[in-house]
Design a protein around this motif. Structure first.
Motif, PDB file in Angstrom:
ATOM      1  N   ALA A 171      -1.809 -74.988  59.422  1.00 18.86           N
ATOM      2  CA  ALA A 171      -1.365 -76.336  59.078  1.00 18.86           C
ATOM      3  C   ALA A 171      -0.808 -76.997  60.329  1.00 18.86           C
ATOM      4  O   ALA A 171      -0.517 -76.333  61.335  1.00 18.86           O
ATOM      5  N   LEU A 172      -0.650 -78.335  60.279  1.00 19.67           N
ATOM      6  CA  LEU A 172      -0.197 -79.092  61.440  1.00 19.67           C
ATOM      7  C   LEU A 172       0.642 -80.279  60.988  1.00 19.67           C
ATOM      8  O   LEU A 172       0.290 -80.985  60.041  1.00 19.67           O
ATOM      9  N   ASN A 173       1.753 -80.493  61.678  1.00 17.44           N
ATOM     10  CA  ASN A 173       2.572 -81.684  61.486  1.00 17.44           C
ATOM     11  C   ASN A 173       2.445 -82.561  62.728  1.00 17.44           C
ATOM     12  O   ASN A 173       2.965 -82.219  63.788  1.00 17.44           O
ATOM     13  N   ILE A 174       1.718 -83.634  62.591  1.00 18.46           N
ATOM     14  CA  ILE A 174       1.488 -84.527  63.720  1.00 18.46           C
ATOM     15  C   ILE A 174       2.698 -85.426  63.895  1.00 18.46           C
ATOM     16  O   ILE A 174       3.159 -86.068  62.947  1.00 18.46           O
ATOM     17  N   PHE A 175       3.199 -85.475  65.124  1.00 15.11           N
ATOM     18  CA  PHE A 175       4.344 -86.327  65.448  1.00 15.11           C
ATOM     19  C   PHE A 175       3.920 -87.234  66.595  1.00 15.11           C
ATOM     20  O   PHE A 175       3.535 -86.763  67.669  1.00 15.11           O
ATOM     21  N   GLY A 176       3.947 -88.542  66.352  1.00 14.46           N
ATOM     22  CA  GLY A 176       3.461 -89.470  67.360  1.00 14.46           C
ATOM     23  C   GLY A 176       4.287 -90.737  67.419  1.00 14.46           C
ATOM     24  O   GLY A 176       5.211 -90.956  66.625  1.00 14.46           O
ATOM     25  N   ALA A 177       3.937 -91.579  68.379  1.00 11.31           N
ATOM     26  CA  ALA A 177       4.584 -92.873  68.570  1.00 11.31           C
ATOM     27  C   ALA A 177       3.511 -93.924  68.759  1.00 11.31           C
ATOM     28  O   ALA A 177       2.440 -93.640  69.305  1.00 11.31           O
ATOM     29  N   THR A 178       3.793 -95.124  68.302  1.00 12.60           N
ATOM     30  CA  THR A 178       2.818 -96.200  68.431  1.00 12.60           C
ATOM     31  C   THR A 178       3.495 -97.504  68.800  1.00 12.60           C
ATOM     32  O   THR A 178       4.623 -97.771  68.380  1.00 12.60           O
ATOM     33  N   SER A 179       2.794 -98.312  69.594  1.00 11.54           N
ATOM     34  CA  SER A 179       3.233 -99.684  69.838  1.00 11.54           C
ATOM     35  C   SER A 179       2.450-100.642  68.950  1.00 11.54           C
ATOM     36  O   SER A 179       2.623-101.851  69.027  1.00 11.54           O
ATOM     37  N   GLY A 180       1.575-100.093  68.106  1.00  4.74           N
ATOM     38  CA  GLY A 180       0.850-100.946  67.181  1.00  4.74           C
ATOM     39  C   GLY A 180      -0.409-100.340  66.609  1.00  4.74           C
ATOM     40  O   GLY A 180      -0.558-100.231  65.393  1.00  4.74           O
TER      41      GLY A 180
END
Length: 493
Positions: A150-159
């Motif tokens: 399993a995977l927990n994706i952790f990200g950031a976005t400007s849009g």
């Protein structure tokens, strides 16, 4: 094909060779660096000739198989065939075929040069991020199923990264997505596209700050190796190597569609904030694609333009970062820039590490060669084809009006930055391809200001801002976001 970190010593790289599947689910290397191939694979003229008649899916397979050598050919080909279909990339403009996936449109051709727009925004979230993110979703699911993980994706976005990731991962077995975005700093369309998703595996976190605060928290969590391992943290931000290499494909596609012989060169202009998109162009050029110039187009947050003009890389503080009408480039710390600097300094990992330590401690570095600078490698930038320029809000408005009046199409604000900067770097005999960022509907507030009318919306997006939204607001606090992830993965903190 083995991968190395931009901060790895030769001894550590030799002890721990990494394959494509080994680095696919992660972001930063354990030493805090970014992954790159130990050597760039090369493309021959004969291969370029053979690739001219391929579909986009088959071209993607041919390029990716040079990097993903540990995935069986038949399985990789099936993954690209399932990803790049007219059904997925269905939002082509009038007069364009969705089967082209990334259609080219000649905007102008004259004595000054030829200007071409490459459409990259036909995917499900109407932004170029779909080109890589849809593949990433299928790759993740393939590897997780193979390993029973399993995977927990952790990200950031400007849009746009956030919505592209969430639409690619929604409903994927074994995957949760935790996405940070700067609170109240995206367009209304971008916000609604993310926050209206009700899928139980999608978690949106609006951070009281700017994109760089979000990105810093992603890096902080990635650098906490114990937390990252215990909570099975992966990333889809452009620090993820698989996402960058998927973007290499459309540079080859643009070149092959814009030229008739392999001796001809082209240039690319790329609206740039985090340096991931244009980093893919750098990789394509290093592989042997005949690229004359790689033009970095920025908005008022012109950190990258300053470097490519002066050799000084000066990160701005959050209070110095402008909130602009091309918000996906409101970035003052380009996380992928380290990959290019690693090549620029001769793949010297210790020097790369020292320079980016200085970014953290002193806010930047100076490679101009001036007295007191950190080095003189800026003199080599021209060898890699890089030039740059910047654009303002008034430039965006004027360019949107000009393109609508002259060519009958409505472009988004970031693409307007690209076209404005591209015109300053046209050369006779060398086509200039501008990479589209998104469809104009995603930034309707500025389109309305420029044209006095709303941007056209593809079917299914007519009333997206009115849909119920699900998100939490949080301070820029690493401990708080870690606790939130732990709570929603059912694991201890």
């Amino acid at each position: 094909m083995h991968y190395v970190s931009t901060r790895a010593t030769s001894a550590s790289a030799a002890r721990n060779p990494q394959g494509f599947s080994d680095i696919l689910l992660g972001g930063l290397a354990p030493d805090g660096g970014l992954y790159l191939p130990a050597a760039y694979p090369q493309v021959t003229g004969a291969e370029l000739d053979a690739w001219r008649s391929l579909s986009y899916a088959d071209l993607a397979y041919e390029i990716l198989r040079k990097f993903a050598t540990d995935i069986p050919d038949a399985e990789l080909k099936a993954l690209t065939a399932r990803t790049y279909t007219p059904e997925v990339y269905r939002n082509a403009r009038a007069g364009e075929s969705s089967a082209d996936i990334t259609p080219l449109r000649v905007l102008e051709e004259g004595a000054a040069g030829k200007l071409i727009l490459q459409g990259l925004s036909n995917g499900p979230t109407l932004a170029f991020k779909d080109m890589a993110m849809q593949l990433l979703g299928n790759l993740f699911e393939y590897i997780l199923a193979k390993n029973g993980d399993a995977l927990n994706i952790f990200g950031a976005t400007s849009g746009d990264t956030g919505s592209a990731a969430e639409y690619a991962m929604r409903g994927k077995r074994g995957i949760r997505v935790f996405m940070l975005s700067p609170h109240a700093k995206m367009s209304a369309f971008q916000t609604a596209q993310m926050f209206s998703l009700q899928d139980p595996n999608i978690f949106n976190i609006a951070v009281e700050g700017v994109f760089d605060d979000c990105q810093d928290m992603v890096k902080a969590v990635s650098n906490d190796l114990e937390f990252k391992a215990r909570h099975k943290i992966g990333t889809v931000n452009s620090i993820n190597w698989a996402r960058v290499v998927a973007q290499v494909v459309y540079y080859f596609r643009g070149y092959l569609k814009a030229t008739s012989s392999n001796g001809q060169k082209v240039s690319f202009t790329v609206p740039s904030g985090n340096f991931g998109n244009i980093c893919a162009g750098h990789i394509a050029r290093m592989m042997g694609l005949p690229i004359a110039k790689l033009v970095v187009a920025t908005n008022e947050n012109n950190v990258l333009d300053e470097f490519f003009r002066t050799g000084v890389y000066r990160v701005r503080k959050p209070a110095e970062t402008f909130h602009t009408s091309s918000p996906s480039m409101d970035i003052s710390k380009a996380s992928n820039f380290e990959r290019f600097v690693y090549d620029l300094v001769g793949r010297d990992a210790e020097r790369t590490h020292a320079l980016f330590r200085k970014v953290e401690t002193h806010g930047g570095f100076d490679l101009s060669g001036a007295p007191g600078s950190d080095g003189d490698e800026f003199k080599r930038v021209g060898e890699y084809g890089f030039v740059s320029g910047c654009s303002t809000h008034e430039d965006r408005l004027n360019t949107i009006r000009e393109v609508a009046d002259d060519y009958g199409i409505t472009i988004d604000t970031h693409t307007a930055d690209g076209i404005k900067v591209a015109r300053a770097h046209l050369e006779p005999g060398i086509p200039m391809i501008v990479l589209e960022t998104a469809l104009a509907a995603k930034f309707n507030e500025t389109i309305l200001e420029a044209l006095g009318t709303d941007a056209e919306r593809p079917a299914g997006f007519e009333n997206i801002e009115t849909l119920p939204q699900r998100f939490v607001v949080m301070k820029a606090d690493v401990a708080q976001v870690k606790a939130y992830i732990a709570e929603h993965t059912g694991l201890d903190r």
